[in-house]
Write a protein that holds these residues in place. Structure first.
Motif, PDB file in Angstrom:
ATOM      1  N   VAL A   1       0.838  -1.206   0.000  1.00 24.68           N
ATOM      2  CA  VAL A   1       0.000   0.000   0.000  1.00 24.68           C
ATOM      3  C   VAL A   1       0.872   1.254   0.000  1.00 24.68           C
ATOM      4  N   ASP A   2       1.927   1.215   0.818  1.00 24.02           N
ATOM      5  CA  ASP A   2       2.842   2.369   0.831  1.00 24.02           C
ATOM      6  C   ASP A   2       3.488   2.578  -0.533  1.00 24.02           C
ATOM      7  N   LYS A   3       3.817   1.468  -1.191  1.00 20.24           N
ATOM      8  CA  LYS A   3       4.411   1.574  -2.526  1.00 20.24           C
ATOM      9  C   LYS A   3       3.425   2.178  -3.520  1.00 20.24           C
ATOM     10  N   ILE A   4       2.169   1.660  -3.502  1.00 20.57           N
ATOM     11  CA  ILE A   4       1.127   2.197  -4.391  1.00 20.57           C
ATOM     12  C   ILE A   4       0.888   3.675  -4.095  1.00 20.57           C
ATOM     13  N   LYS A   5       0.853   3.998  -2.822  1.00 26.41           N
ATOM     14  CA  LYS A   5       0.638   5.390  -2.425  1.00 26.41           C
ATOM     15  C   LYS A   5       1.767   6.279  -2.930  1.00 26.41           C
ATOM     16  N   SER A   6       3.017   5.788  -2.792  1.00 18.05           N
ATOM     17  CA  SER A   6       4.168   6.562  -3.253  1.00 18.05           C
ATOM     18  C   SER A   6       4.139   6.763  -4.768  1.00 18.05           C
ATOM     19  N   GLU A   7       3.822   5.666  -5.462  1.00 21.92           N
ATOM     20  CA  GLU A   7       3.746   5.773  -6.924  1.00 21.92           C
ATOM     21  C   GLU A   7       2.623   6.707  -7.347  1.00 21.92           C
ATOM     22  N   THR A   8       1.506   6.620  -6.647  1.00 14.48           N
ATOM     23  CA  THR A   8       0.376   7.504  -6.957  1.00 14.48           C
ATOM     24  C   THR A   8       0.744   8.966  -6.719  1.00 14.48           C
ATOM     25  N   GLU A   9       1.421   9.199  -5.600  1.00  6.04           N
ATOM     26  CA  GLU A   9       1.849  10.569  -5.304  1.00  6.04           C
ATOM     27  C   GLU A   9       2.838  11.081  -6.351  1.00  6.04           C
ATOM     28  N   ASN A  10       3.753  10.213  -6.765  1.00  7.83           N
ATOM     29  CA  ASN A  10       4.707  10.611  -7.802  1.00  7.83           C
ATOM     30  C   ASN A  10       3.994  10.925  -9.117  1.00  7.83           C
ATOM     31  N   MET A  11       3.016  10.072  -9.452  1.00  3.89           N
ATOM     32  CA  MET A  11       2.269  10.308 -10.679  1.00  3.89           C
ATOM     33  C   MET A  11       1.474  11.609 -10.591  1.00  3.89           C
ATOM     34  N   GLN A  12       0.856  11.840  -9.426  1.00  2.78           N
ATOM     35  CA  GLN A  12       0.118  13.088  -9.239  1.00  2.78           C
ATOM     36  C   GLN A  12       1.036  14.297  -9.339  1.00  2.78           C
ATOM     37  N   GLN A  13       2.235  14.165  -8.786  1.00  2.64           N
ATOM     38  CA  GLN A  13       3.193  15.265  -8.844  1.00  2.64           C
ATOM     39  C   GLN A  13       3.629  15.534 -10.284  1.00  2.64           C
ATOM     40  N   LYS A  14       3.889  14.448 -11.029  1.00  2.00           N
ATOM     41  CA  LYS A  14       4.256  14.612 -12.430  1.00  2.00           C
ATOM     42  C   LYS A  14       3.127  15.264 -13.226  1.00  2.00           C
ATOM     43  N   MET A  15       1.895  14.807 -12.993  1.00  2.00           N
ATOM     44  CA  MET A  15       0.758  15.398 -13.685  1.00  2.00           C
ATOM     45  C   MET A  15       0.586  16.860 -13.299  1.00  2.00           C
ATOM     46  N   SER A  16       0.792  17.151 -12.020  1.00  2.80           N
ATOM     47  CA  SER A  16       0.700  18.541 -11.569  1.00  2.80           C
ATOM     48  C   SER A  16       1.776  19.396 -12.221  1.00  2.80           C
ATOM     49  N   ASP A  17       2.999  18.846 -12.310  1.00  5.83           N
ATOM     50  CA  ASP A  17       4.097  19.589 -12.954  1.00  5.83           C
ATOM     51  C   ASP A  17       3.783  19.833 -14.430  1.00  5.83           C
ATOM     52  N   LYS A  18       3.249  18.791 -15.099  1.00  6.81           N
ATOM     53  CA  LYS A  18       2.905  18.963 -16.507  1.00  6.81           C
ATOM     54  C   LYS A  18       1.805  19.995 -16.682  1.00  6.81           C
ATOM     55  N   LEU A  19       0.815  19.952 -15.791  1.00  6.98           N
ATOM     56  CA  LEU A  19      -0.276  20.925 -15.855  1.00  6.98           C
ATOM     57  C   LEU A  19       0.242  22.340 -15.625  1.00  6.98           C
ATOM     58  N   ASP A  20       1.149  22.473 -14.650  1.00 13.58           N
ATOM     59  CA  ASP A  20       1.755  23.791 -14.413  1.00 13.58           C
ATOM     60  C   ASP A  20       2.519  24.264 -15.647  1.00 13.58           C
ATOM     61  N   GLY A  21       3.237  23.319 -16.283  1.00 13.88           N
ATOM     62  CA  GLY A  21       3.980  23.683 -17.499  1.00 13.88           C
ATOM     63  C   GLY A  21       3.054  24.113 -18.615  1.00 13.88           C
ATOM     64  N   ILE A  22       1.939  23.384 -18.770  1.00 12.60           N
ATOM     65  CA  ILE A  22       0.962  23.739 -19.810  1.00 12.60           C
ATOM     66  C   ILE A  22       0.364  25.111 -19.522  1.00 12.60           C
ATOM     67  N   GLN A  23       0.020  25.360 -18.256  1.00 10.12           N
ATOM     68  CA  GLN A  23      -0.552  26.654 -17.884  1.00 10.12           C
ATOM     69  C   GLN A  23       0.450  27.788 -18.123  1.00 10.12           C
ATOM     70  N   LYS A  24       1.714  27.560 -17.776  1.00 13.35           N
ATOM     71  CA  LYS A  24       2.738  28.581 -18.002  1.00 13.35           C
ATOM     72  C   LYS A  24       2.923  28.823 -19.503  1.00 13.35           C
ATOM     73  N   ALA A  25       2.966  27.719 -20.287  1.00 13.41           N
ATOM     74  CA  ALA A  25       3.127  27.871 -21.741  1.00 13.41           C
ATOM     75  C   ALA A  25       1.939  28.617 -22.336  1.00 13.41           C
ATOM     76  N   TRP A  26       0.729  28.318 -21.859  1.00 12.85           N
ATOM     77  CA  TRP A  26      -0.458  29.004 -22.375  1.00 12.85           C
ATOM     78  C   TRP A  26      -0.428  30.491 -22.006  1.00 12.85           C
ATOM     79  N   LYS A  27      -0.039  30.783 -20.758  1.00 14.45           N
ATOM     80  CA  LYS A  27       0.050  32.186 -20.348  1.00 14.45           C
ATOM     81  C   LYS A  27       1.082  32.931 -21.193  1.00 14.45           C
ATOM     82  N   LYS A  28       2.212  32.264 -21.479  1.00 12.92           N
ATOM     83  CA  LYS A  28       3.227  32.884 -22.324  1.00 12.92           C
ATOM     84  C   LYS A  28       2.695  33.114 -23.735  1.00 12.92           C
ATOM     85  N   THR A  29       2.011  32.079 -24.276  1.00 14.15           N
ATOM     86  CA  THR A  29       1.422  32.224 -25.613  1.00 14.15           C
ATOM     87  C   THR A  29       0.374  33.317 -25.634  1.00 14.15           C
ATOM     88  N   GLU A  30      -0.426  33.389 -24.576  1.00  9.88           N
ATOM     89  CA  GLU A  30      -1.465  34.418 -24.485  1.00  9.88           C
ATOM     90  C   GLU A  30      -0.848  35.808 -24.468  1.00  9.88           C
TER      91      GLU A  30
END
Length: 236
Positions: A42-71
């Motif tokens: 469970v701890d392993k699944i939780k860690s992997e889930t947290e890592n995946m969430q962090q990666k998705m959050s980082d990608k979302l932040d990158g997309i938002q920053k790129a969109w703001k720059k494009t805007e």
């Protein structure tokens, strides 16, 4: 009695030998082991889930920053385009306002017998914006510096010819031979010329060579022999 004792010992030994496999302590140990493995998983699944969430959050932040720059870049491009359009409009407005209305037209040729080297004088002025044409001398004096378009129309007597030139300060702008060879109609021809002139320079129409006698047909009610000019672009 001895038999009873042997039987009792045998049963006890059997119970004693099978206790590690069937006892409550063994079951609890296995259960605890499974719980520990489950917790680790469970701890392993939780860690992997947290890592995946962090990666998705980082990608979302990158997309938002790129969109703001494009805007921002899009807004900047729109503003730059508006400024460029405004500058072009202002340049057009300025260039339009800088070109004054300078034009003249005069008709009715004074002489119908044009001789060699004679200045053609058109005596009736239709309009003269800039007050440059003298219908007493046939000479036009440029009121401003710039590029001018001049036009001359002459109607030639039957079977006659005239070589004419548009000149400024004795420099030829345009020369042409006008002739009527049909022996039926008095033909009219037009010649134009463009020149870049300074303010105060003079322009007129001159006969270079012509046939003898009356060689111009003059009929103001039907056709005009005329001389005209217009400023097409002002010099700086």
């Amino acid at each position: 009695m001895f038999a009873h004792i042997v039987l009792l010992v045998t049963v006890c030994a059997f119970v004693s030998s099978s206790e590690p496999e069937c006892s409550r302590f063994h079951y609890e140990e296995k259960t605890l082991e499974k719980m520990i493995k489950t917790e680790i998983y469970v701890d392993k699944i939780k860690s992997e889930t947290e890592n995946m969430q962090q990666k998705m959050s980082d990608k979302l932040d990158g997309i938002q920053k790129a969109w703001k720059k494009t805007e921002r870049e899009l807004k900047d491009a729109i503003e730059d385009n508006k400024k460029a359009v405004q500058e072009i409009k202002e340049e057009i407005d300025v260039s339009t306002t800088q070109i004054p209305v300078v034009a003249f037209q005069s008709y009715f040729l004074k002489e119908i017998t044009v001789e060699n080297g004679q200045t053609l004088i058109f005596t009736k002025t239709v309009y003269d914006k800039g007050l440059g044409y003298n219908n007493g001398t046939g000479v036009y004096t440029t009121p401003v510096s710039g590029a001018y378009l001049f036009s001359v129309q002459l109607c030639i007597q039957v079977d006659k010819f005239v070589y004419v030139e548009i000149v400024h300060e004795d420099v030829t702008i345009m020369k042409v031979r006008l002739v009527d060879e049909g022996k039926t109609y008095h033909s009219c021809s037009t010649v134009t010329g463009v020149a870049v002139l300074n303010k105060g320079e003079r322009v007129w129409v001159k006969s270079r060579l012509s046939s003898t006698g009356e060689n111009i047909w003059r009929s103001p009610n039907s056709v005009w022999n005329s001389f005209s000019g217009v400023l097409i672009n002002k010099s700086d």
